[in-house]
Design a protein around this motif. Structure first.
Motif, mmCIF file in Angstrom:
data_model
loop_
_atom_site.group_PDB
_atom_site.id
_atom_site.type_symbol
_atom_site.label_atom_id
_atom_site.label_comp_id
_atom_site.label_asym_id
_atom_site.label_seq_id
_atom_site.Cartn_x
_atom_site.Cartn_y
_atom_site.Cartn_z
ATOM 1 N N LEU A 248 -1.613 -21.378 31.224
ATOM 2 C CA LEU A 248 -2.501 -20.625 30.336
ATOM 3 C C LEU A 248 -3.637 -21.511 29.838
ATOM 4 C CD1 LEU A 248 -3.141 -18.018 28.826
ATOM 5 C CD2 LEU A 248 -1.627 -18.787 26.989
ATOM 6 N N ILE A 249 -3.319 -22.760 29.487
ATOM 7 C CA ILE A 249 -4.357 -23.702 29.046
ATOM 8 C C ILE A 249 -5.378 -23.917 30.157
ATOM 9 C CG2 ILE A 249 -4.799 -26.098 28.375
ATOM 10 C CD1 ILE A 249 -2.054 -26.083 26.995
ATOM 11 N N LEU A 250 -4.896 -24.132 31.384
ATOM 12 C CA LEU A 250 -5.804 -24.344 32.517
ATOM 13 C C LEU A 250 -6.677 -23.118 32.766
ATOM 14 C CD1 LEU A 250 -3.393 -26.166 35.008
ATOM 15 C CD2 LEU A 250 -5.332 -27.168 33.791
ATOM 16 N N ASN A 251 -6.094 -21.930 32.648
ATOM 17 C CA ASN A 251 -6.867 -20.710 32.872
ATOM 18 C C ASN A 251 -7.901 -20.481 31.779
ATOM 19 O OD1 ASN A 251 -5.936 -18.980 35.300
ATOM 20 N ND2 ASN A 251 -4.031 -19.727 34.435
ATOM 21 N N ILE A 252 -7.561 -20.829 30.539
ATOM 22 C CA ILE A 252 -8.539 -20.711 29.451
ATOM 23 C C ILE A 252 -9.690 -21.675 29.691
ATOM 24 C CG2 ILE A 252 -8.902 -21.145 26.982
ATOM 25 C CD1 ILE A 252 -6.105 -20.035 26.486
ATOM 26 N N SER A 306 -16.620 -24.931 29.285
ATOM 27 C CA SER A 306 -15.281 -24.997 29.883
ATOM 28 C C SER A 306 -14.489 -26.170 29.312
ATOM 29 C CB SER A 306 -15.389 -25.131 31.402
ATOM 30 O OG SER A 306 -15.989 -23.996 31.973
ATOM 31 N N ILE A 307 -15.143 -27.323 29.148
ATOM 32 C CA ILE A 307 -14.471 -28.498 28.590
ATOM 33 C C ILE A 307 -14.047 -28.242 27.147
ATOM 34 C CG2 ILE A 307 -14.800 -30.912 27.918
ATOM 35 C CD1 ILE A 307 -16.684 -31.175 30.335
ATOM 36 N N VAL A 308 -14.938 -27.623 26.370
ATOM 37 C CA VAL A 308 -14.624 -27.326 24.967
ATOM 38 C C VAL A 308 -13.444 -26.361 24.875
ATOM 39 C CG1 VAL A 308 -15.488 -26.230 22.868
ATOM 40 C CG2 VAL A 308 -16.952 -27.810 24.137
ATOM 41 N N LEU A 309 -13.454 -25.309 25.697
ATOM 42 C CA LEU A 309 -12.356 -24.333 25.697
ATOM 43 C C LEU A 309 -11.038 -24.993 26.083
ATOM 44 C CD1 LEU A 309 -14.083 -21.236 27.366
ATOM 45 C CD2 LEU A 309 -13.370 -21.463 24.985
ATOM 46 N N LEU A 310 -11.088 -25.914 27.040
ATOM 47 C CA LEU A 310 -9.873 -26.615 27.475
ATOM 48 C C LEU A 310 -9.282 -27.435 26.335
ATOM 49 C CD1 LEU A 310 -8.002 -27.371 29.861
ATOM 50 C CD2 LEU A 310 -9.523 -29.303 30.294
ATOM 51 N N ALA A 313 -7.806 -25.034 23.584
ATOM 52 C CA ALA A 313 -6.516 -24.454 23.994
ATOM 53 C C ALA A 313 -5.419 -25.506 23.966
ATOM 54 C CB ALA A 313 -6.644 -23.855 25.391
ATOM 55 N N ASN A 314 -5.731 -26.705 24.414
ATOM 56 C CA ASN A 314 -4.733 -27.774 24.412
ATOM 57 C C ASN A 314 -4.341 -28.168 22.993
ATOM 58 O OD1 ASN A 314 -3.368 -29.944 26.256
ATOM 59 N ND2 ASN A 314 -4.303 -31.125 24.603
ATOM 60 N N ASN A 315 -5.321 -28.207 22.086
ATOM 61 C CA ASN A 315 -5.044 -28.564 20.700
ATOM 62 C C ASN A 315 -4.208 -27.500 20.006
ATOM 63 O OD1 ASN A 315 -5.491 -30.436 18.444
ATOM 64 N ND2 ASN A 315 -6.716 -28.791 17.565
ATOM 65 N N GLU A 322 4.046 -26.712 21.523
ATOM 66 C CA GLU A 322 4.334 -26.312 22.891
ATOM 67 C C GLU A 322 3.915 -27.401 23.869
ATOM 68 O OE1 GLU A 322 6.020 -23.761 23.571
ATOM 69 O OE2 GLU A 322 5.917 -22.605 21.709
ATOM 70 N N SER A 323 4.262 -27.215 25.138
ATOM 71 C CA SER A 323 3.839 -28.137 26.189
ATOM 72 C C SER A 323 2.320 -28.093 26.293
ATOM 73 C CB SER A 323 4.465 -27.745 27.524
ATOM 74 O OG SER A 323 5.875 -27.789 27.450
ATOM 75 N N ARG A 324 1.716 -29.209 26.684
ATOM 76 C CA ARG A 324 0.277 -29.278 26.779
ATOM 77 C C ARG A 324 -0.112 -30.241 27.885
ATOM 78 N NH1 ARG A 324 2.294 -32.106 22.514
ATOM 79 N NH2 ARG A 324 1.616 -34.261 22.234
ATOM 80 N N LEU A 325 -1.420 -30.292 28.175
ATOM 81 C CA LEU A 325 -1.896 -31.150 29.255
ATOM 82 C C LEU A 325 -1.955 -32.606 28.854
ATOM 83 C CD1 LEU A 325 -4.799 -28.956 30.686
ATOM 84 C CD2 LEU A 325 -2.524 -29.289 31.642
ATOM 85 N N PHE A 326 -2.379 -32.873 27.597
ATOM 86 C CA PHE A 326 -2.532 -34.269 27.158
ATOM 87 C C PHE A 326 -2.403 -34.322 25.642
ATOM 88 C CE2 PHE A 326 -6.585 -32.219 28.114
ATOM 89 C CZ PHE A 326 -7.208 -32.223 26.897
#
Length: 326
Positions: A248-252, A306-310, A313-315, A322-326
């Motif tokens: 979901l984070i990647l898609n956002i 796109s970078i800001v949205l990523l 969503a990750n934050n 929850e699980s996150r990218l970094f």
């Protein structure tokens, strides 16, 4: 006894002090994993050449770029290209279309992929399961040229949808509907077409995640009297929750990437106000008209958003635990 424990603790502290830290630890691990590092060198070279080096071209967005002139001879115009974008009604329209198309694709594609993966996971007949998987995977391997042709033929006035509506008495012969000529229906058609094409492929990751769930959990739930849908809700979904959150984070992060081929092939003069997105805008009003600075500015804006949205969503996932990218 106390003396022995003191000696042991002193020895442990000395050993820990001798352990490499910081830069020394980094180089030690680098030497230990030198084979993996060497294997990754070609990928790092590719990443630098094709992903980072081209970022130099972003300087074009701040110039009135002319191909015949060298870099030092270009006229610098600051943020004029960005000001023009946000004052242009066409760009605001394509920005709306891009977000709407991406949002619909995300909602439909994400939910349907999870539902299909859950249903496939519950199938016990392997032959039927493989047939369903194959049928749903196949459209993904069609190019959008072929897929768009199928969609256009299906929705044409003499297509199967209109024929079916006539057979059911919903419309009369001679009153066929040109679906792709209805502007506000384009987003729905694109969303459903994207789901049809990529649904089976999107389930692969979820099915792989479900395969890692301990079967003992299903047995315990069944012993407690949980039915099939209750087991899906209380065992399967929690078991793949981390995968769902990461995807979901990647898609956002890709919300500004609504695609290009499908919109370009399905658009026409009647639905252009709803089919044209940022990528088509860049091609039509930037590259085709040799306004390269405007094209780069639009692409740069899309990448930065796109970078800001990523990160947002990750934050949010991080704050929610929850699980996150970094």
């Amino acid at each position: 006894m106390n003396m022995a424990s003191n000696i042991k603790s002193t020895t442990t502290s000395i050993a820990s002090d001798l352990k490499p830290t910081g830069i020394k630890l980094f180089f030690k691990k680098l030497v230990q994993q030198r084979i993996l590092v060497l294997m990754s060198v070609p990928f790092l070279i590719w990443l630098f050449l094709f992903k980072y080096l081209p970022l130099w071209g972003w300087t074009t967005a701040f110039q009135k770029y002319r191909p015949a002139k060298s870099f030092s001879e270009q006229e610098w115009v600051g943020l004029d290209q960005f000001k023009f974008l946000f004052q242009d009604e066409r760009f605001l329209r394509v920005l709306r279309n891009t977000l709407a198309q991406s949002g619909i694709n995300l909602a439909l594609g994400f939910i349907t992929a999870i539902i299909l993966a859950l249903l496939l996971n519950e199938l016990r007949g392997m032959i039927f399961k493989r047939v369903v998987q194959t049928v749903t995977y196949m459209p993904h391997f069609l190019s959008w040229v072929v897929a768009a042709g199928i969609i256009q033929a299906t929705l044409a006035p003499d297509g199967i949808i209109n024929m079916l509506m006539i057979k059911l008495g919903m419309i009369e012969k001679g009153q066929e509907i040109l679906f792709l000529g209805i502007p506000k229906d384009f987003w729905t058609i694109l969303g459903l077409g994207t789901v049809w094409k990529d649904l089976g492929w999107n389930t692969i990751v979820y099915l792989a995640a479900m395969a890692t769930i301990d079967p003992a959990q299903y047995e315990a739930a069944e012993m407690d009297g949980a039915g099939r849908f209750r087991r899906m809700w209380n065992v399967t979904l929690p078991g793949i929750k981390s995968v769902i959150v990461v995807l979901l984070i990647l898609n956002i992060g890709n919300l500004m990437e609504s695609g290009f081929e499908a919109q370009y092939l399905l658009k026409n003069g009647m639905n252009i106000d709803y089919s044209e997105n940022i990528d088509i805008f860049v091609l039509t009003y930037g590259i085709n008209q040799s306004n390269f600075s405007l094209a780069v500015a639009a692409g740069m804006f899309k990448s930065l958003v796109s970078i800001v949205l990523l990160f947002i969503a990750n934050n949010i996932a991080k704050r929610a635990g929850e699980s996150r990218l970094f």
